[in-house]
Each structure stands twice: as structure tokens, then as C-alpha cells.
Design a protein around this motif. Structure first.
Motif, PDB file in Angstrom:
ATOM      1  N   ILE A 175       0.848  -1.189   0.000  1.00  0.00           N
ATOM      2  CA  ILE A 175       0.000   0.000   0.000  1.00  0.00           C
ATOM      3  C   ILE A 175       0.885   1.241   0.000  1.00  0.00           C
ATOM      4  O   ILE A 175       1.875   1.313   0.728  1.00  0.00           O
ATOM      5  CB  ILE A 175      -0.896   0.032   1.252  1.00  0.00           C
ATOM      6  N   MET A 176       0.525   2.225  -0.807  1.00  0.00           N
ATOM      7  CA  MET A 176       1.107   3.559  -0.712  1.00  0.00           C
ATOM      8  C   MET A 176      -0.048   4.516  -0.408  1.00  0.00           C
ATOM      9  O   MET A 176      -1.000   4.613  -1.180  1.00  0.00           O
ATOM     10  CB  MET A 176       1.789   3.970  -2.007  1.00  0.00           C
ATOM     11  N   THR A 177       0.032   5.201   0.711  1.00  0.00           N
ATOM     12  CA  THR A 177      -1.056   6.101   1.101  1.00  0.00           C
ATOM     13  C   THR A 177      -0.860   7.481   0.474  1.00  0.00           C
ATOM     14  O   THR A 177       0.222   7.819  -0.025  1.00  0.00           O
ATOM     15  CB  THR A 177      -1.133   6.249   2.630  1.00  0.00           C
ATOM     16  N   LEU A 178      -1.897   8.286   0.550  1.00  0.00           N
ATOM     17  CA  LEU A 178      -1.834   9.637   0.006  1.00  0.00           C
ATOM     18  C   LEU A 178      -0.805  10.497   0.737  1.00  0.00           C
ATOM     19  O   LEU A 178      -0.291  11.470   0.180  1.00  0.00           O
ATOM     20  CB  LEU A 178      -3.217  10.292   0.065  1.00  0.00           C
ATOM     21  N   ASP A 179      -0.503  10.135   2.006  1.00  0.00           N
ATOM     22  CA  ASP A 179       0.537  10.878   2.739  1.00  0.00           C
ATOM     23  C   ASP A 179       1.887  10.157   2.695  1.00  0.00           C
ATOM     24  O   ASP A 179       2.756  10.365   3.544  1.00  0.00           O
ATOM     25  CB  ASP A 179       0.108  11.148   4.181  1.00  0.00           C
ATOM     26  N   LYS A 180       2.051   9.281   1.690  1.00  0.00           N
ATOM     27  CA  LYS A 180       3.333   8.665   1.320  1.00  0.00           C
ATOM     28  C   LYS A 180       3.875   7.673   2.330  1.00  0.00           C
ATOM     29  O   LYS A 180       5.095   7.515   2.472  1.00  0.00           O
ATOM     30  CB  LYS A 180       4.376   9.756   1.034  1.00  0.00           C
ATOM     31  N   ASN A 181       2.995   6.959   3.016  1.00  0.00           N
ATOM     32  CA  ASN A 181       3.415   5.862   3.888  1.00  0.00           C
ATOM     33  C   ASN A 181       3.198   4.533   3.166  1.00  0.00           C
ATOM     34  O   ASN A 181       2.212   4.366   2.439  1.00  0.00           O
ATOM     35  CB  ASN A 181       2.622   5.876   5.198  1.00  0.00           C
TER      36      ASN A 181
END
Length: 255
Positions: A175-181
Motif C-alpha cells: 500500500i502507498m497512502t496519500l501521505d506517502k506511507n
């Protein structure tokens, strides 16, 4: 009719191709493919054929791995020396199951069946409802709302709406989140895709499953492909193959 033949034995593939052409001289055999990876790459990069002849046991594994890595839209005639895989074959776009060694009669009957099915669906296309669309409109296809992840010896929940994209990193679905985690997952991208809303997420290619909210822009690229630029930077270009380009643009427009 256009056909590809997926068969790891070159002599067998060529013999099958000659037999098909002797029965149907109007057929165009687009490619002979010997492996799972080769088949996946071909189907991602080219328009899908009218029909596929596919051996079950390939040099790099069973052909069913192809269906886990790319959406196969073509009907498939499975060819094998064994009769153990009939049920799985018919779950994977199979319209016929031909045992080796091939005979003129068995291939002729398989081609006849393919033609009859094509004619049936062309005649009845207007009467067939779009079930995915109906499910979505009725609120029954909203998709999974969150994913449980494990990182730094801790479990936590990531909301699906906060996910920019799912991708393969070092052979691991991530997973890559919108806040780059980033968070690794145990499910395959194919399994994840089935859990998500088709309105919100699109399977760009073998490596990326993208959230509409993360798409910044899309533009035409070489060979009728589309390059997709995201709000979260990626190490590689995100490309939609020409066979998926129309579906992708339609998805962008009709959300």
C-alpha cells in the motif's frame, strides 16, 4: 478471427497452427507464446484476440497463473494431455477443453463452438444488462473500506479512501497512502482488486492498482499507451497499455 496460441512446445504449437489454418484459412494467428510471462506481457501490450488456444502445463508453471496477472477477455480453448483440470479451465474463460494429441475433428468442433458463441453474444448483446453497473448503482459494490496492516511490530488499520495506490515492491504487494506511507500486504494484487470498488480503483497494469483520487493527470504516450501521473511520486512511469486505454479513459469519464 484472430488467434494466439500459448504452448511451450514449439513443434506442437506450429502443428496446431497449421491444423487451424487448414480448417479455417481466414483465421489470422497473431502470435505463438511459450510461457506464462510471455503471455501476460503480450495480453497487457496488445489488443486481445478473438480466441486463445492455451496449453495448461507450460514450461514455467500452469497457465492459470496468467489469469491472476492480467484480465483475459478472450474466450479460451484449453489444450492438454491431461483431463484433471477441466473444472478450473471452465472457470477461466474456457469454452472448450481439447485433449492431446489433437485431431482435425476435435479442433474443428472447438472452432465451431467458438464461432457459435460469438454469433450468439453479438445477436444478444443489447439484451444483456451490465451487472457491474447495476450492482454499483444499487450500492452493493462499494468495496472494502479499510485494510489491516502490520508494520514495525504493530497492527493498524488503513482506510481505503486514504490509499493512493497498491503496487508491487520487491515482489510484495504494498500500500502507498496519500501521505506517502508504505505498508506491505499478504494478498496478491488480483485478490485486492476484487475487494475494491470498481468506481474508485483501476488496475492500470500488472504492477499498479490506482485510486482515482490519486490521479493528477493522464496523457497520450508512445504506441497508443497512456501515461498516468499521480499526486504521489513513483519510481517508474505508470503506463496503461493500448488494450486498456479506452477502458481507462471511459472509467475516468463515467465515474
Amino acid at each position: 478471427m484472430t488467434i494466439i496460441i500459448i504452448e511451450d512446445e514449439v513443434k506442437t504449437a506450429k502443428a496446431l497452427g497449421q491444423l487451424i489454418l487448414s480448417i479455417r484459412p481466414d483465421v489470422q494467428i497473431l502470435s505463438y507464446i511459450q510461457s506464462i510471462d510471455g503471455a501476460v506481457d503480450y495480453l497487457l501490450e496488445n489488443d486481445q484476440p478473438d480466441l486463445i488456444f492455451m496449453d495448461i502445463q507450460l514450461a514455467d508453471g500452469q497457465c492459470f497463473e496468467i489469469f491472476k496477472n492480467v484480465e483475459v477477455l478472450s474466450p479460451v480453448i484449453f489444450c492438454t494431455a491431461f483431463d484433471d483440470y477441466a473444472i478450473e479451465a471452465f472457470k477461466s474463460n474456457g469454452i472448450d477443453y481439447v485433449l492431446k494429441p489433437f485431431s482435425r475433428d476435435s479442433i474443428s468442433q472447438a472452432l465451431k463452438k467458438a464461432g457459435e458463441l460469438k454469433n450468439f453474444f453479438q445477436r444478444n448483446k443489447k439484451a444483456m444488462p451490465d451487472f457491474d453497473y447495476l450492482l454499483t448503482r444499487n450500492g452493493e459494490n462499494k468495496g472494502k473500506s479499510s485494510f489491516l496492516v502490520f508494520k514495525n511490530n504493530k497492527y493498524q488499520t488503513v482506510l481505503t479512501e486514504n490509499i493512493a495506490f497498491f503496487f508491487i515492491k520487491n515482489e510484495t504487494p504494498t500500500i502507498m497512502t496519500l501521505d506517502k506511507n508504505e505498508y506491505p500486504l499478504t494478498q496478491s494484487l488480483d485478490e485486492i482488486h476484487k475487494l475494491l470498488s470498481p468506481i474508485q480503483f483501476f488496475r492500470i497494469n500488472r504492477q499498479y492498482l490506482v485510486n482515482f483520487s490519486a490521479i493528477r493527470e493522464a496523457e497520450h504516450y508512445f504506441s497508443r499507451k497512456i501515461i498516468v501521473k499521480l499526486s504521489v511520486p513513483t519510481e517508474e512511469k505508470i503506463l496503461v497499455g493500448k488494450e486498456k486505454a479506452t477502458a481507462f479513459l471511459s472509467w475516468l469519464e463515467n465515474r
